[in-house]
Motif scaffolding. Sequence first.
Motif, short mmCIF file in Angstrom:
data_model
loop_
_atom_site.label_atom_id
_atom_site.label_comp_id
_atom_site.label_asym_id
_atom_site.label_seq_id
_atom_site.Cartn_x
_atom_site.Cartn_y
_atom_site.Cartn_z
N ILE A 93 10.67 32.14 -22.71
CA ILE A 93 9.54 32.70 -21.96
C ILE A 93 10.06 33.43 -20.73
N ASP A 94 9.40 34.51 -20.33
CA ASP A 94 9.80 35.23 -19.12
C ASP A 94 9.47 34.42 -17.88
N ALA A 95 10.21 34.67 -16.81
CA ALA A 95 10.01 33.90 -15.59
C ALA A 95 8.81 34.39 -14.78
N ASP A 96 8.31 35.57 -15.09
CA ASP A 96 7.35 36.20 -14.17
C ASP A 96 5.89 35.91 -14.53
N LEU A 97 5.66 34.98 -15.46
CA LEU A 97 4.30 34.59 -15.86
C LEU A 97 3.53 35.71 -16.55
N GLN A 98 4.24 36.72 -17.02
CA GLN A 98 3.55 37.73 -17.83
C GLN A 98 3.21 37.14 -19.19
N ASP A 99 4.05 36.20 -19.62
CA ASP A 99 3.75 35.45 -20.84
C ASP A 99 3.08 34.15 -20.40
N GLU A 196 -2.71 38.08 -24.63
CA GLU A 196 -2.76 39.26 -23.76
C GLU A 196 -1.75 39.08 -22.67
N ARG A 197 -0.91 40.09 -22.54
CA ARG A 197 0.16 39.98 -21.56
C ARG A 197 -0.41 40.20 -20.17
N GLU A 198 -0.13 39.22 -19.30
CA GLU A 198 -0.68 39.27 -17.93
C GLU A 198 0.12 40.23 -17.07
N GLU A 199 -0.43 40.42 -15.88
CA GLU A 199 0.32 41.15 -14.88
C GLU A 199 1.45 40.27 -14.37
N ARG A 200 2.51 40.89 -13.91
CA ARG A 200 3.58 40.12 -13.27
C ARG A 200 2.99 39.36 -12.09
N PHE A 201 3.31 38.08 -11.95
CA PHE A 201 2.70 37.26 -10.91
C PHE A 201 3.10 37.75 -9.53
MG MG Z 1 7.92 40.95 -16.86
#
Ligand code: MG
Length: 326
Positions: A93-99, A196-201
């Motif tokens: 999982i990506d660290a930026d909470l996009q996932d 749905e891919r979120e915005e980068r936190f």
């Molecule tokens: Mg990202």
Amino acid sequence: MKARYSVIVPMFNEEQVISVTYERLKKVMDECGDTYELVFVNDGSRDRSVQMIREISDRDECVKLIDFSRNFGHQVAITAGMDYAEGQAVVVIDADLQDPPEVILQMIEKWKEGYDVVYAKRLKRRGETMFKKVTAKIFYRLLSSMTSVDIPTDTGDFRLIDRKVCDVLRGLKEKNRYVRGLVSWVGFKQTMVEYEREERFAGETKYPLKKMIRFALDGITSFSHKPLKIATYVGFFLSFSSFIYLFFVLFQRIFFTSWTVPGWASIVGVNLLFNGIVLMLLGVIGEYIGRIYDESKDRPLYIVSETKGYHNDELVDRRKDYKDVR
Ligand code: MG
Ligand code: UDP
């Protein structure tokens, strides 16, 4: 006791998001009601990300850290996570909470149904530039038209893989890695969940254009020889048309001698065009040769400078005789 689930989080300068990511991952994983580990792979961050994970790891033993000696790239960080993960199911999982971490629970459900790979397909991408969305769309379609491996479109590295898939992937030692392609390549029982891919936190993307182009080239060259074939096709096409043109020129020379003097523009034009094409095709070949060179050097994929959270483990064992005498 061994953790049943491993969550791999590659991070590169993510101090603004990492503690929130940890909180949310922890909340989700606590819900799944089984043992788990959160493996943070620090890909050469120059900010406080590592200290933050170290502190979290001091009070939470689920949290493990693999610290690279420098930035080796996102795909390599994922690979290292897989090398160190011990779970029966491994999530990237990506660290930026996009996932959104909550999707992991759906993945686990599918895994329990018997699937070996559960990838997450993006229905929408929020908070990304038009340019990124368009180029990503084109890239995924271009790649799938070029390769015989069935690589799902609009899918990132956010996925769950079973232990046996993880072990197979660990055995693939290629250097310029395109992990999501490799996962498709190995096969097994695959399925998807949609999200749905979120915005980068917080913070900004760690994939500037240069890295994106490199990544795209790795994807294409690892899974397709088409660009090399294009060189052949273009070569054939050009030879054939030059041959026709030669007839035309000879015909003019023989029957209409007075026409042959002006022609400077066409010579320069044809020269520029052909030289351009030849250089471009040489560049294509160069991309492949460069990658062959990388493989032949056989350097390790990454260098770990520190691990944390791996108690009485063979990985720590390797380092136990090492004494820093400074
Ligand atoms: Mg990202
Ligand atoms: N990342 C990494 N090394 C890099 C670049 C990115 O480990 O050299 C990590 C980053 O911290 C994040 C993930 O890879 O967890 C995806 O990167 P990012 O969100 O910046 O990419 P984007 O979502 O914009 O494509």
